[in-house]
Design an enzyme around this catalytic site. Structure first.
Site, PDB file in Angstrom:
ATOM      1  N   LEU A  37       0.831  -1.207   0.000  1.00  0.00           N
ATOM      2  CA  LEU A  37       0.000   0.000   0.000  1.00  0.00           C
ATOM      3  C   LEU A  37       0.860   1.249   0.000  1.00  0.00           C
ATOM      4  CD1 LEU A  37      -2.637   1.618   0.382  1.00  0.00           C
ATOM      5  CD2 LEU A  37      -2.480   1.133   2.829  1.00  0.00           C
ATOM      6  N   TYR A  38       1.818   1.325   0.897  1.00  0.00           N
ATOM      7  CA  TYR A  38       2.623   2.533   1.022  1.00  0.00           C
ATOM      8  C   TYR A  38       3.486   2.761  -0.210  1.00  0.00           C
ATOM      9  CZ  TYR A  38       1.259   1.829   5.908  1.00  0.00           C
ATOM     10  OH  TYR A  38       0.542   1.624   7.054  1.00  0.00           O
ATOM     11  N   ARG A  39       4.076   1.724  -0.738  1.00  0.00           N
ATOM     12  CA  ARG A  39       4.880   1.883  -1.952  1.00  0.00           C
ATOM     13  C   ARG A  39       4.003   2.303  -3.130  1.00  0.00           C
ATOM     14  NH1 ARG A  39       9.673   2.864   0.178  1.00  0.00           N
ATOM     15  NH2 ARG A  39      10.965   1.036   0.597  1.00  0.00           N
TER      16      ARG A  39
END
Length: 227
Positions: free
Chosen positions: A176-178
């Site tokens: 998600l963060y990437r």
């Protein structure tokens, strides 16, 4: 933002809505219970986590969105206790007086970053403190939409967060963060009291004000007290 983002069954929709500090505090027990379920924490953790969330909600420039389960005939309304909260994301402006700022600054200094660069790096950021979705509603993109919308309304230059390290960054949180453009600030960082190493990630916000010190006015003192 009020358009439905999921339809778990024919009688219900899931929509995102901003939640004020006052309503957040009124529904704090429900939110913390969601947090425990999403993280698999034991019920004994409730009091400690509630105290932490209460403290977080009283930081300046607290920003939060919730995902609400409601009928198609209703508009999403966080103040309506009949509408179940199935997801939450919140953050607040980082400052020298916060524990997270202090720990990350220690880590950056230990990594060799010059003190003046540490000060500049942490001069205008929002700490994304929590993002959770009830297990039953996970896997339908609710967490991604919550974080995406929160990032779009933050007043600071950067958003930052910490997440436990995993081999190959191979879990949903890292993906998600990437996928949302977070990059490395500090890796393998150790917070006191937690044996796990953490990655500290940062995202530059393109919608941030030109002057990093220009932020929205915080809520009034009356808004800081749970009803």
């Amino acid at each position: 933002m009020s358009q439905p983002i999921a339809q778990p069954d024919q009688d219900h929709l899931v929509s995102l809505a901003p939640i004020s500090r006052a309503v957040f505090l009124r529904r704090l027990d429900e939110l913390v219970a969601l947090h425990l379920k999403a993280m698999g924490y034991p019920p004994e953790a409730f009091r400690q986590r509630r105290s932490l969330w209460l403290s977080n909600a009283n930081h300046p420039h607290f920003t939060s969105l919730v995902a609400l389960l409601h009928s198609p005939a209703e508009e999403p309304d966080p103040a309506n206790p009949a509408q179940k909260i199935v997801g939450v994301c919140f953050g607040f402006q980082g400052s020298r007086g916060t524990w997270w700022y202090q720990q990350v600054s220690y880590g950056l200094l230990a990594s060799g970053m010059p003190p003046e660069d540490v000060t500049e790096t942490l001069s205008s950021y929002t700490e994304i403190s929590e993002i959770h979705v009830l297990p039953r509603f996970q896997g339908s993109g609710i967490g991604t939409r919550l974080l995406t919308e929160v990032l779009g309304i933050l007043p600071t230059r950067d958003a930052m967060l910490s997440t436990p390290e995993v081999p190959g960054e191979n879990n949903h949180a890292w993906h998600l963060y990437r996928g949302l453009g977070f990059t490395d600030l500090l890796r393998e960082h150790r917070f006191p009291g937690d044996p796990r190493p953490f990655g500290i990630l940062r995202k530059r916000l393109h919608n941030a004000p030109g002057d990093p010190t220009t932020v929205r006015e915080p809520a009034s003192d009356a808004d800081r007290v749970a009803r």
